[in-house]
Design an enzyme around this catalytic site. Structure first.
Site, short mmCIF file in Angstrom:
data_model
loop_
_atom_site.label_atom_id
_atom_site.label_comp_id
_atom_site.label_asym_id
_atom_site.label_seq_id
_atom_site.Cartn_x
_atom_site.Cartn_y
_atom_site.Cartn_z
CB SER A 1 -0.95 -0.05 1.21
OG SER A 1 -1.89 0.97 1.17
NE ARG B 1 -9.73 2.22 10.53
CZ ARG B 1 -8.69 1.60 10.00
NH1 ARG B 1 -7.87 2.23 9.19
NH2 ARG B 1 -8.45 0.33 10.28
CG ASP C 1 -6.74 -1.87 -4.47
OD1 ASP C 1 -7.36 -0.85 -4.12
OD2 ASP C 1 -5.59 -2.15 -4.08
CG HIS D 1 -5.99 -1.16 -0.64
ND1 HIS D 1 -4.94 -1.23 -1.54
CD2 HIS D 1 -5.49 -0.62 0.49
CE1 HIS D 1 -3.86 -0.72 -0.96
NE2 HIS D 1 -4.17 -0.34 0.26
CG ASP D 2 -8.13 -3.77 4.20
OD1 ASP D 2 -7.09 -3.10 4.07
OD2 ASP D 2 -8.95 -3.58 5.11
#
Length: 367
Positions: A145, A214, A313, A346-347
């Site tokens: 990342s 967040r 992603d 993405h995670d």
């Protein structure tokens, strides 16, 4: 639980790319495995925006790390063979010098007097730490990342400092969508009255701003496919809802994001978040290639690389990883490009351990 952190004191003054300097600054790091006598088996991992250097459990700190299933004896990063190092980014509040640190010149926290931070500064600080361990060349440099961008900076600024490279879910520059999201995250923090131009305190903390930042992040770290599969349109049970609150939470997905935000809120310094977020937007490989990304990548010379991306992603789209792979290949590296279809977006590198283990472990077994 022991503190597994070690610290490297940076050169003083430590000069920053965009001006300004730090005195008496340090970066935190952790290690796993044993450094070989000729110091040629070191792997350096550079992290995303929020993780600490605690990537996996070790003797000093047995708590699971953020990449726990990847690092250890017989795992993808095999500590029987490699000496694995994870450095906490300069500017992060997880042990390294950051906006929340005390400025030795004033005896007060830097807050917004901390110099403008770039990912080149993150890379230079990590490089100093590695050199401080007596390591001239890394067997492999790994970046995930934001850390993947820091890793590109590391190789651009320090030619020959890494023999091979693993690029995980990253990009040679931020695209407008990623910049837009991070801009909104920073705005949410700055608009919280408790942020107070960076002068918040424990009892006046920008909780709302950090919470929204967040939540925005978590939404972009996963894919729409994952949100649909996990939550669909499931509503909260009546006892989980506050009917006295107008426009209160009704759906499970809202409650899930709230839980994530609560867990994160006091775990990260807001000013440090702002500095690292902006550094991610600023980074651009094209600066090293007269405005051209491919030309910038052409000045990175390594033997081999593994570039991994995920089709779902949206923050660091797969085509950006394809660009990195093509650029490194054009520069003479032997490149393995792996496109995964993990639904986690993405995670995925934190969740889809099976596929990432296979790709990374398989690559490292051949270097």
């Amino acid at each position: 639980m022991g503190d597994a952190r070690q610290y490297h004191l940076l050169s003083s003054p430590f000069r920053m790319k965009r001006g300004g300097e730090l005195h008496g600054a340090r970066v935190a790091y952790e290690t796993w495995g044993t450094l070989s006598p000729n110091r040629d088996n070191a792997i350096l991992i550079l992290t995303g925006l929020s993780p600490s250097a605690h990537a996996a459990a070790n003797e000093q700190d047995p708590t699971p790390g953020w990449w726990n299933e990847m690092i250890g004896s017989g795992k993808a990063f095999d500590t029987d063979r490699f000496h694995v190092i994870c450095v906490n980014s300069l500017g992060s509040d997880k042990g390294s010098t950051c906006a929340a640190s005390i400025d030795p010149a004033t005896g007060e926290p830097y807050r917004l007097t901390f110099p403008a931070l770039s990912l080149e500064d993150v890379a230079n600080a990590a490089h100093e730490a590695v050199r401080g361990m007596g390591i001239e060349q890394l067997a492999c440099l790994v970046g995930c990342s934001m850390g993947g961008m820091s890793a590109l900076a590391y190789m651009l600024l320090h030619p020959g400092a890494a023999r091979t490279h693993i690029s995980v879910d990253t990009a040679p520059q931020a695209q407008p969508f990623a910049i837009a999201i991070r801009s909104l995250q920073r705005e949410a923090i700055r608009l919280d009255p408790h942020w107070n131009e960076g002068r918040y305190s424990d009892d006046q903390w920008p909780e709302h701003g950090m919470s929204i930042a967040r939540k925005l992040g978590v939404i972009t770290y996963r894919s729409a496919m994952e949100w649909n599969g996990r939550f669909a349109r499931i509503r909260l049970d009546p006892e989980q809802r506050d009917d006295n609150e107008p426009f209160g939470f009704e759906f499970q997905v809202e409650s899930y994001l709230e839980g994530h935000a609560r867990r994160f809120n006091r775990q990260f310094d807001p000013n440090s978040y702002l500095y690292l977020s902006r550094a991610s937007d600023w980074f651009d490989v094209a600066e090293y290639g007269q405005g051209d990304v491919m030309r910038g990548l052409a000045s990175i010379h390594i033997e081999r690389a593994l570039v991994i991306g995920v089709s779902t992603d949206i923050l660091f789209p797969l085509e950006q990883q394809e660009t990195i792979a093509k650029g490194l290949e054009a520069a003479g590296a032997q490149v393995d490009f792996v496109a995964l279809d993990s639904p986690q977006g993405h995670d995925a590198f934190l969740v889809d351990i099976e596929n990432y283990s296979r790709a990374i472990g398989g690559f490292l077994a051949t270097i």
